[in-house]
Enzyme design. Structure first.
Site, PDB file in Angstrom:
ATOM      1  CG  MET A   1       1.054  76.448 -39.537  1.00  0.00           C
ATOM      2  SD  MET A   1       0.830  74.713 -39.835  1.00  0.00           S
ATOM      3  CE  MET A   1       1.815  74.532 -41.292  1.00  0.00           C
TER       4      MET A   1
ATOM      5  N   GLY B   1       0.624  72.601 -36.577  1.00  0.00           N
ATOM      6  CA  GLY B   1       1.120  72.966 -35.242  1.00  0.00           C
ATOM      7  C   GLY B   1       0.477  72.111 -34.153  1.00  0.00           C
ATOM      8  CG  HIS B   2      -3.790  72.315 -33.345  1.00  0.00           C
ATOM      9  ND1 HIS B   2      -4.381  73.030 -34.352  1.00  0.00           N
ATOM     10  CD2 HIS B   2      -4.062  72.998 -32.207  1.00  0.00           C
ATOM     11  CE1 HIS B   2      -4.997  74.097 -33.846  1.00  0.00           C
ATOM     12  NE2 HIS B   2      -4.810  74.101 -32.543  1.00  0.00           N
TER      13      HIS B   2
ATOM     14  N   GLY C   1       2.099  75.003 -27.023  1.00  0.00           N
ATOM     15  CA  GLY C   1       2.912  75.638 -28.054  1.00  0.00           C
ATOM     16  C   GLY C   1       3.491  76.961 -27.587  1.00  0.00           C
TER      17      GLY C   1
ATOM     18  CG  ASP D   1      -1.035  80.587 -28.324  1.00  0.00           C
ATOM     19  OD1 ASP D   1      -1.705  81.559 -28.689  1.00  0.00           O
ATOM     20  OD2 ASP D   1      -1.008  79.513 -28.959  1.00  0.00           O
TER      21      ASP D   1
ATOM     22  CB  SER E   1      -7.596  77.744 -35.715  1.00  0.00           C
ATOM     23  OG  SER E   1      -6.983  76.642 -35.094  1.00  0.00           O
TER      24      SER E   1
HETATM   25  P1  AMP Z   1      -5.481  76.481 -29.879  1.00  0.00           P
HETATM   26  O1  AMP Z   1      -6.287  75.381 -30.479  1.00  0.00           O
HETATM   27  O2  AMP Z   1      -5.214  77.616 -30.827  1.00  0.00           O
HETATM   28  O3  AMP Z   1      -5.985  76.924 -28.532  1.00  0.00           O
HETATM   29  O4  AMP Z   1      -4.043  75.876 -29.617  1.00  0.00           O
HETATM   30  C1  AMP Z   1      -3.856  74.670 -28.905  1.00  0.00           C
HETATM   31  C2  AMP Z   1      -2.387  74.479 -28.647  1.00  0.00           C
HETATM   32  O5  AMP Z   1      -1.684  74.487 -29.884  1.00  0.00           O
HETATM   33  C3  AMP Z   1      -1.768  75.601 -27.802  1.00  0.00           C
HETATM   34  O6  AMP Z   1      -0.826  75.034 -26.891  1.00  0.00           O
HETATM   35  C4  AMP Z   1      -1.086  76.456 -28.835  1.00  0.00           C
HETATM   36  O7  AMP Z   1       0.022  77.180 -28.320  1.00  0.00           O
HETATM   37  C5  AMP Z   1      -0.621  75.400 -29.813  1.00  0.00           C
HETATM   38  N1  AMP Z   1      -0.363  75.999 -31.126  1.00  0.00           N
HETATM   39  C6  AMP Z   1      -1.177  76.823 -31.837  1.00  0.00           C
HETATM   40  N2  AMP Z   1      -0.578  77.200 -32.984  1.00  0.00           N
HETATM   41  C7  AMP Z   1       0.640  76.601 -32.995  1.00  0.00           C
HETATM   42  C8  AMP Z   1       1.732  76.586 -33.915  1.00  0.00           C
HETATM   43  N3  AMP Z   1       1.703  77.268 -35.060  1.00  0.00           N
HETATM   44  N4  AMP Z   1       2.828  75.855 -33.597  1.00  0.00           N
HETATM   45  C9  AMP Z   1       2.874  75.155 -32.428  1.00  0.00           C
HETATM   46  N5  AMP Z   1       1.877  75.129 -31.531  1.00  0.00           N
HETATM   47  C10 AMP Z   1       0.780  75.829 -31.811  1.00  0.00           C
END
Ligand code: AMP
Length: 291
Positions: free
Chosen positions: A184, A36-37, A147, A150, A186
């Site tokens: 997906m 996803g990231h 993404g 969220d 973390s």
């Molecule tokens: P995080 O590292 O969890 O703060 O996420 C960083 C970015 O990745 C944010 O914009 C999230 O919305 C996006 N993100 C997290 N999980 C996914 C996913 N499964 N699909 C797409 N984007 C994602």
């Protein structure tokens, strides 16, 4: 690929890029990358001349009882993956650099943060809005990629950018899923094998909601009753919230329509997972069977 650890080095670089007329694309993250990231980064790669990502597990968006200390981290792995997708620079600051002594300024986005995760995680979006404002002032992007996983966060950032006249384009990307439909995250690494199976209740129940809507159901209460029953039929699940809300205001909706979305937060064992579906959009997952 360049690595910047200090605010000053990152800002100097951003200033030089802007002087050269380069378009800066930016993907903020908390690291521990999954596909996803990487999809966000691939999109960012297309949108700018120079792609910056940040890795920062932001303490101000975690509540005192949350998983800040055990949030998974692996900088070397993240660095390799980022390089593979063509990232130009990683901004990787430490807590002291971002929140030095006497730090005292916060950004509060009001209406759209009242419900859902805003209600369940007090102060969470204040932390998110604050760190994103800081990151935007440090990286100075023309375009940023978030993404839809969220969804409330995306709406909060769009609202903040509009209200504070930040000159940044926001791209919202669809949720990247495992083959069986699990969004997906973390945090999926926290799940035991049995919990991993129960975690499928989120995406599968979203699929049920989508099917009900497509069959003509518009009563939000009826859709939510079915979704709740479905999730609770799996072991180790405890619903934090299951709500249908307006996509613009994040206020609760009585009727399901293409201007609404269903959002779930479910504790599976000790792990809190979120997922959502905007009615009328694609949700391409295997059909849930047997329940
Ligand atoms: P995080 O590292 O969890 O703060 O996420 C960083 C970015 O990745 C944010 O914009 C999230 O919305 C996006 N993100 C997290 N999980 C996914 C996913 N499964 N699909 C797409 N984007 C994602």
């Amino acid at each position: 690929m360049e690595i910047f650890n200090t605010v000053k080095d990152m800002q100097d670089k951003a200033n030089r890029l802007r002087e050269q007329g380069k378009r800066i694309a930016f993907v903020p993250t908390m690291g521990y990358f999954h596909e996803g990231h990487l999809d966000l980064m691939r999109e960012g790669r297309k949108r700018g001349d120079y792609l910056v990502i940040s890795i920062f597990v932001n303490p101000t968006q975690f509540g005192p009882a949350e998983d800040l200390d055990k949030y998974p981290r692996d900088f070397e792995r993240d660095r390799t993956l980022a390089e593979e997708v063509g990232v130009d620079a990683i901004f990787f600051p430490d807590n002291e650099g971002m929140y030095p002594p006497r730090y005292q300024t916060y950004v509060d986005v009001e209406g759209v943060t009242k419900n859902l995760c805003g209600a369940a995680r007090q102060g969470h979006f204040r932390g998110v809005a604050t760190v994103c404002t800081k990151l935007f002032n440090i990286v100075k992007p023309h375009v940023t990629v978030f993404g839809k996983k969220d969804f409330q966060q995306l709406v909060t950032i769009r609202t903040m950018i509009r209200d504070l006249n930040m000159d940044i384009d926001v791209i919202g990307m669809p949720t990247t899923r495992e083959h069986d439909g699990l969004a997906m995250s973390s945090r999926n690494v926290y799940l035991s094998e049995e919990e991993r199976e129960s975690a499928l209740s989120l995406s599968r129940s979203l699929f049920l909601a989508k099917k009900m809507f497509e069959a003509g159901e518009t009563d939000a209460g009826k859709v939510l009753a079915e979704v709740t029953r479905y999730i609770e039929s799996y072991p180790h699940t405890r619903i934090d919230y299951a709500k249908i809300s307006c996509v613009d205001t994040i206020e609760e909706a009585q009727h399901v329509g293409v201007d609404t979305f269903i959002a779930l937060a479910v504790k599976v064992g000790k792990t809190r997972l979120i997922d959502n579906h905007v009615f009328g959009e694609v949700l391409d997952i295997p059909y849930p069977e047997g329940r």
